[in-house]
Design a protein around this motif. Structure first.
Motif, PDB file in Angstrom:
ATOM      1  N   TYR A 160      10.211  -2.288   2.636  1.00 57.70           N
ATOM      2  CA  TYR A 160      10.570  -1.103   3.403  1.00 57.70           C
ATOM      3  C   TYR A 160      10.013   0.199   2.830  1.00 57.70           C
ATOM      4  CZ  TYR A 160      13.476  -4.685   5.414  1.00 57.70           C
ATOM      5  OH  TYR A 160      13.898  -5.843   5.981  1.00 57.70           O
ATOM      6  N   PRO A 161      10.048   0.425   1.519  1.00 58.86           N
ATOM      7  CA  PRO A 161       9.405   1.646   1.013  1.00 58.86           C
ATOM      8  C   PRO A 161       7.894   1.661   1.254  1.00 58.86           C
ATOM      9  CG  PRO A 161      10.830   0.720  -0.675  1.00 58.86           C
ATOM     10  CD  PRO A 161      10.777  -0.256   0.448  1.00 58.86           C
ATOM     11  N   VAL A 162       7.273   0.499   1.207  1.00 59.59           N
ATOM     12  CA  VAL A 162       5.831   0.435   1.457  1.00 59.59           C
ATOM     13  C   VAL A 162       5.537   0.758   2.920  1.00 59.59           C
ATOM     14  CG1 VAL A 162       3.844  -1.123   1.499  1.00 59.59           C
ATOM     15  CG2 VAL A 162       5.387  -1.147  -0.442  1.00 59.59           C
ATOM     16  N   LEU A 163       6.353   0.255   3.837  1.00 59.74           N
ATOM     17  CA  LEU A 163       6.164   0.573   5.256  1.00 59.74           C
ATOM     18  C   LEU A 163       6.304   2.070   5.515  1.00 59.74           C
ATOM     19  CD1 LEU A 163       8.080  -2.292   7.096  1.00 59.74           C
ATOM     20  CD2 LEU A 163       5.640  -1.835   7.169  1.00 59.74           C
ATOM     21  N   VAL A 164       7.318   2.674   4.929  1.00 60.86           N
ATOM     22  CA  VAL A 164       7.529   4.111   5.112  1.00 60.86           C
ATOM     23  C   VAL A 164       6.381   4.894   4.489  1.00 60.86           C
ATOM     24  CG1 VAL A 164       9.019   6.050   4.474  1.00 60.86           C
ATOM     25  CG2 VAL A 164      10.024   3.919   5.293  1.00 60.86           C
ATOM     26  N   THR A 165       5.945   4.488   3.307  1.00 58.85           N
ATOM     27  CA  THR A 165       4.853   5.187   2.630  1.00 58.85           C
ATOM     28  C   THR A 165       3.561   5.104   3.422  1.00 58.85           C
ATOM     29  OG1 THR A 165       5.852   4.705   0.493  1.00 58.85           O
ATOM     30  CG2 THR A 165       3.531   5.320   0.491  1.00 58.85           C
ATOM     31  N   PHE A 166       3.229   3.920   3.917  1.00 60.62           N
ATOM     32  CA  PHE A 166       2.005   3.784   4.711  1.00 60.62           C
ATOM     33  C   PHE A 166       2.091   4.577   6.012  1.00 60.62           C
ATOM     34  CE2 PHE A 166       0.620  -0.540   2.792  1.00 60.62           C
ATOM     35  CZ  PHE A 166       0.093   0.125   1.709  1.00 60.62           C
ATOM     36  N   SER A 167       3.268   4.601   6.609  1.00 64.36           N
ATOM     37  CA  SER A 167       3.443   5.367   7.837  1.00 64.36           C
ATOM     38  C   SER A 167       3.271   6.865   7.581  1.00 64.36           C
ATOM     39  CB  SER A 167       4.820   5.075   8.424  1.00 64.36           C
ATOM     40  OG  SER A 167       5.042   5.839   9.567  1.00 64.36           O
ATOM     41  N   LEU A 168       3.875   7.348   6.499  1.00 65.31           N
ATOM     42  CA  LEU A 168       3.718   8.765   6.149  1.00 65.31           C
ATOM     43  C   LEU A 168       2.300   9.085   5.697  1.00 65.31           C
ATOM     44  CD1 LEU A 168       7.051   9.422   4.216  1.00 65.31           C
ATOM     45  CD2 LEU A 168       6.440  10.181   6.513  1.00 65.31           C
ATOM     46  N   GLY A 169       1.586   8.073   5.216  1.00 70.48           N
ATOM     47  CA  GLY A 169       0.217   8.274   4.757  1.00 70.48           C
ATOM     48  C   GLY A 169      -0.800   8.347   5.876  1.00 70.48           C
ATOM     49  N   GLY A 170      -0.370   8.118   7.117  1.00 66.08           N
ATOM     50  CA  GLY A 170      -1.283   8.284   8.238  1.00 66.08           C
ATOM     51  C   GLY A 170      -1.622   7.010   8.979  1.00 66.08           C
ATOM     52  N   MET A 171      -1.059   5.899   8.572  1.00 68.36           N
ATOM     53  CA  MET A 171      -1.325   4.660   9.298  1.00 68.36           C
ATOM     54  C   MET A 171      -0.468   4.619  10.555  1.00 68.36           C
ATOM     55  SD  MET A 171      -1.667   2.006   6.108  1.00 68.36           S
ATOM     56  CE  MET A 171      -2.097   0.621   7.116  1.00 68.36           C
ATOM     57  N   HIS A 172      -0.945   3.915  11.560  1.00 66.60           N
ATOM     58  CA  HIS A 172      -0.283   3.863  12.855  1.00 66.60           C
ATOM     59  C   HIS A 172       1.046   3.116  12.744  1.00 66.60           C
ATOM     60  CE1 HIS A 172       0.277   3.111  17.144  1.00 66.60           C
ATOM     61  NE2 HIS A 172      -0.534   4.141  17.310  1.00 66.60           N
ATOM     62  N   MET A 173       2.145   3.807  13.064  1.00 67.43           N
ATOM     63  CA  MET A 173       3.475   3.251  12.879  1.00 67.43           C
ATOM     64  C   MET A 173       3.720   2.033  13.778  1.00 67.43           C
ATOM     65  SD  MET A 173       7.221   5.166  12.898  1.00 67.43           S
ATOM     66  CE  MET A 173       6.496   6.610  13.534  1.00 67.43           C
ATOM     67  N   PHE A 174       3.227   2.061  15.004  1.00 67.93           N
ATOM     68  CA  PHE A 174       3.440   0.934  15.914  1.00 67.93           C
ATOM     69  C   PHE A 174       2.726  -0.314  15.406  1.00 67.93           C
ATOM     70  CE2 PHE A 174       2.157  -1.610  19.594  1.00 67.93           C
ATOM     71  CZ  PHE A 174       3.408  -1.941  20.081  1.00 67.93           C
ATOM     72  N   LEU A 175       1.509  -0.159  14.909  1.00 73.31           N
ATOM     73  CA  LEU A 175       0.782  -1.314  14.369  1.00 73.31           C
ATOM     74  C   LEU A 175       1.459  -1.862  13.116  1.00 73.31           C
ATOM     75  CD1 LEU A 175      -2.975  -0.371  14.827  1.00 73.31           C
ATOM     76  CD2 LEU A 175      -1.671  -2.125  16.010  1.00 73.31           C
ATOM     77  N   LEU A 176       1.974  -0.972  12.274  1.00 68.95           N
ATOM     78  CA  LEU A 176       2.707  -1.431  11.093  1.00 68.95           C
ATOM     79  C   LEU A 176       3.918  -2.259  11.495  1.00 68.95           C
ATOM     80  CD1 LEU A 176       2.658   1.741   8.816  1.00 68.95           C
ATOM     81  CD2 LEU A 176       1.498  -0.417   8.391  1.00 68.95           C
ATOM     82  N   ALA A 177       4.668  -1.777  12.487  1.00 72.68           N
ATOM     83  CA  ALA A 177       5.854  -2.506  12.940  1.00 72.68           C
ATOM     84  C   ALA A 177       5.472  -3.834  13.582  1.00 72.68           C
ATOM     85  CB  ALA A 177       6.644  -1.654  13.927  1.00 72.68           C
ATOM     86  N   LEU A 178       4.418  -3.843  14.377  1.00 70.21           N
ATOM     87  CA  LEU A 178       3.981  -5.074  15.040  1.00 70.21           C
ATOM     88  C   LEU A 178       3.498  -6.113  14.032  1.00 70.21           C
ATOM     89  CD1 LEU A 178       3.446  -6.374  17.831  1.00 70.21           C
ATOM     90  CD2 LEU A 178       1.129  -5.470  17.657  1.00 70.21           C
ATOM     91  N   ILE A 179       2.651  -5.700  13.109  1.00 73.11           N
ATOM     92  CA  ILE A 179       2.132  -6.620  12.097  1.00 73.11           C
ATOM     93  C   ILE A 179       3.262  -7.095  11.183  1.00 73.11           C
ATOM     94  CG2 ILE A 179       0.654  -6.735  10.046  1.00 73.11           C
ATOM     95  CD1 ILE A 179      -1.302  -4.905  11.570  1.00 73.11           C
ATOM     96  N   GLY A 180       4.123  -6.181  10.764  1.00 76.62           N
ATOM     97  CA  GLY A 180       5.245  -6.557   9.909  1.00 76.62           C
ATOM     98  C   GLY A 180       6.213  -7.503  10.601  1.00 76.62           C
TER      99      GLY A 180
ATOM    100  N   GLY B  83      -5.280   6.411   0.927  1.00 75.54           N
ATOM    101  CA  GLY B  83      -6.686   6.678   0.614  1.00 75.54           C
ATOM    102  C   GLY B  83      -7.253   5.670  -0.375  1.00 75.54           C
ATOM    103  N   VAL B  84      -6.456   5.260  -1.358  1.00 80.98           N
ATOM    104  CA  VAL B  84      -6.919   4.294  -2.362  1.00 80.98           C
ATOM    105  C   VAL B  84      -6.999   2.890  -1.761  1.00 80.98           C
ATOM    106  CG1 VAL B  84      -6.270   3.138  -4.515  1.00 80.98           C
ATOM    107  CG2 VAL B  84      -6.128   5.603  -4.355  1.00 80.98           C
ATOM    108  N   ILE B  85      -5.958   2.493  -1.049  1.00 78.37           N
ATOM    109  CA  ILE B  85      -5.931   1.135  -0.486  1.00 78.37           C
ATOM    110  C   ILE B  85      -6.830   1.036   0.727  1.00 78.37           C
ATOM    111  CG2 ILE B  85      -4.442  -0.560   0.659  1.00 78.37           C
ATOM    112  CD1 ILE B  85      -2.203   0.343  -1.174  1.00 78.37           C
ATOM    113  N   GLY B  86      -6.877   2.072   1.539  1.00 80.12           N
ATOM    114  CA  GLY B  86      -7.649   2.043   2.765  1.00 80.12           C
ATOM    115  C   GLY B  86      -6.779   1.578   3.920  1.00 80.12           C
ATOM    116  N   VAL B  87      -7.134   2.002   5.110  1.00 79.95           N
ATOM    117  CA  VAL B  87      -6.317   1.680   6.274  1.00 79.95           C
ATOM    118  C   VAL B  87      -6.385   0.192   6.589  1.00 79.95           C
ATOM    119  CG1 VAL B  87      -6.035   2.092   8.741  1.00 79.95           C
ATOM    120  CG2 VAL B  87      -6.501   4.000   7.213  1.00 79.95           C
ATOM    121  N   THR B  88      -7.574  -0.387   6.587  1.00 81.30           N
ATOM    122  CA  THR B  88      -7.713  -1.813   6.918  1.00 81.30           C
ATOM    123  C   THR B  88      -6.990  -2.685   5.902  1.00 81.30           C
ATOM    124  OG1 THR B  88      -9.878  -1.324   7.859  1.00 81.30           O
ATOM    125  CG2 THR B  88      -9.373  -3.629   7.427  1.00 81.30           C
ATOM    126  N   ASN B  89      -7.162  -2.394   4.633  1.00 80.94           N
ATOM    127  CA  ASN B  89      -6.464  -3.160   3.600  1.00 80.94           C
ATOM    128  C   ASN B  89      -4.961  -2.897   3.621  1.00 80.94           C
ATOM    129  OD1 ASN B  89      -8.867  -4.254   2.727  1.00 80.94           O
ATOM    130  ND2 ASN B  89      -9.181  -2.689   1.177  1.00 80.94           N
TER     131      ASN B  89
END
Length: 107
Positions: A63-83, A34-40
């Motif tokens: 890795y903790p940031v990826l897990v945190t963003f995924s649990l925070g509601g960001m799309h897991m597939f996009l996180l994996a693809l971008i990462g 919520g603080v960082i925003g999905v796009t950021n």
């Protein structure tokens, strides 16, 4: 002089890791996204993945940031693809720098 610079760099990296883990302990994933925003958030993941190959210490903070963003509601597939793309690009950049640096040093 060199030895003190190495200690400073090591201390800086350890401090960064402690700061990231401390923030992730006290802030819920939903609050962080919520603080960082999905796009950021995707931009943060791209930059962390791009630089995570630089040292072994920076890789642990991705890795903790990826897990945190995924649990925070960001799309897991996009996180994996971008990462994945950013990590591969970062490794190619570091390989090129090392390859060209060897030529410069040998001259």
């Amino acid at each position: 002089m060199k030895k003190s610079l190495k200690y400073f760099e090591f201390g800086l990296v350890v401090s960064l890791m402690i700061a990231v883990f401390t923030v992730l302990l006290f802030v819920t994933p939903e609050e962080l996204v919520g603080v960082i925003g999905v796009t950021n958030g995707y931009l943060v993941v791209f930059l962390l993945a791009l630089f995570h190959g630089f040292t072994a210490f920076l890789a642990t903070s991705l890795y903790p940031v990826l897990v945190t963003f995924s649990l925070g509601g960001m799309h897991m597939f996009l996180l994996a693809l971008i990462g994945g793309i950013a990590g591969a690009l970062g490794n190619l950049i570091y390989f090129y720098i090392g390859y060209k640096g060897r030529e410069v040093i040998s001259e």
